[in-house]
Design a protein around this motif. Structure first.
Motif, PDB file in Angstrom:
ATOM      1  N   THR A   5      -2.241   4.788  -4.484  1.00 42.42           N
ATOM      2  CA  THR A   5      -3.274   5.822  -4.514  1.00 42.42           C
ATOM      3  C   THR A   5      -2.620   7.190  -4.561  1.00 42.42           C
ATOM      4  O   THR A   5      -1.782   7.515  -3.704  1.00 42.42           O
ATOM      5  N   THR A  49       0.835  -1.203   0.000  1.00 44.52           N
ATOM      6  CA  THR A  49       0.000   0.000   0.000  1.00 44.52           C
ATOM      7  C   THR A  49       0.867   1.248   0.000  1.00 44.52           C
ATOM      8  O   THR A  49       1.607   1.488   0.960  1.00 44.52           O
ATOM      9  N   ASN A  58       0.059  11.831  -0.898  1.00 47.81           N
ATOM     10  CA  ASN A  58      -0.857  12.934  -0.579  1.00 47.81           C
ATOM     11  C   ASN A  58      -0.281  14.296  -0.911  1.00 47.81           C
ATOM     12  O   ASN A  58      -0.950  15.308  -0.693  1.00 47.81           O
ATOM     13  N   THR A 111       0.599   5.448  -0.637  1.00 43.91           N
ATOM     14  CA  THR A 111      -0.304   6.583  -0.799  1.00 43.91           C
ATOM     15  C   THR A 111       0.494   7.866  -0.918  1.00 43.91           C
ATOM     16  O   THR A 111       1.329   8.165  -0.067  1.00 43.91           O
ATOM     17  N   ASN A 151      -3.355  11.091  -4.235  1.00 41.77           N
ATOM     18  CA  ASN A 151      -4.251  12.178  -3.845  1.00 41.77           C
ATOM     19  C   ASN A 151      -3.599  13.541  -4.038  1.00 41.77           C
ATOM     20  O   ASN A 151      -4.210  14.566  -3.721  1.00 41.77           O
TER      21      ASN A 151
END
Length: 230
Positions: free
Chosen positions: A198, A178, A182, A180, A200
């Protein structure tokens, strides 16, 4: 160990034990043996670990502002390591507890952040990754400020970038779990995603960068991907 003085541990072991066990280094300390910290160790001066340093569970190792810590051996942390000065890892750092970098961390070799461990590059902290260096993350790794990498980052746990991660030529990001983003991730070489990625924030895919998505890549409504090459 007072300022202006020096201490060399040739063979060891040197044990710092108990709640009241304190080693304060204001001068120069060279460890060629074994140091076991089961208490509190504070580096205000210069500490060179050339062999083995073990920090036990619930114990604390602090590198103060102005302090210099060089690891040229093996540092095994099961407690709390806080960096407010300069930390240079030239050999092997094993983290089984919690590490917090608020200042300068130079990784020129291998960081093994194990399952259940947490590594935080905090606000004000800069983590530099030299050529040939490696981070193996099986735990939790959080960047809140700046990572500048010429090495390999392998994520098998949870990696959160809330700051700036700049991956230069010669580097590799290998995500198997995982990851991420940001804030800002800029890449100039290889990125391989075999897990869940992911975005963002902003991802800049610069010239020379090659991305391979073999699993799940999500660019959210707040995310931007800039492909800055032909």
């Amino acid at each position: 160990i007072n300022a202006g003085s020096s201490f060399t541990n040739n063979f060891g072991p040197l044990n710092i034990t108990g709640a009241t066990g304190v080693l304060q280094v204001n001068g120069s300390f060279t460890n060629d043996g074994i140091v076991n910290v089961t208490g509190i160790m504070t580096v205000n001066g210069d500490f060179a670990n050339k062999n083995t340093l073990n920090v036990a569970t619930a114990s604390v190792l602090t590198v103060s502002a102005g302090g210099q810590f060089t690891n040229a051996g093996t540092l095994d942390n099961s407690g709390f390591l806080q960096i407010n000065g300069t930390f240079t890892n030239s050999q092997k750092l094993v983290n089984k507890g919690e590490m917090n970098n608020f200042a300068t961390f130079n990784n020129n070799n291998f960081i093994d952040n194990q399952t259940g461990a947490a590594f935080f590059n905090r606000t004000g902290g800069t983590l530099g990754m030299g050529f040939g260096s490696r981070i193996l993350n099986d735990g939790s790794f959080t960047n809140q400020n700046a990572i500048n990498s010429f090495g390999k980052t392998e994520n098998n746990g949870t990696f959160l970038n809330s700051g700036t991660l700049l991956s230069f030529g010669g580097s590799l990001i290998d995500n198997n779990s995982t990851f991420t983003n940001n804030n800002t991730l800029s890449t100039n070489d290889v990125v391989s995603n075999d897990g869940t990625f992911t975005n963002n924030g902003t991802v800049n895919v610069n010239g020379g960068s090659v991305w391979s998505n073999n699993a799940n890549f999500t660019n959210s409504t707040t995310g931007t991907v800039n492909v800055l090459q032909d």
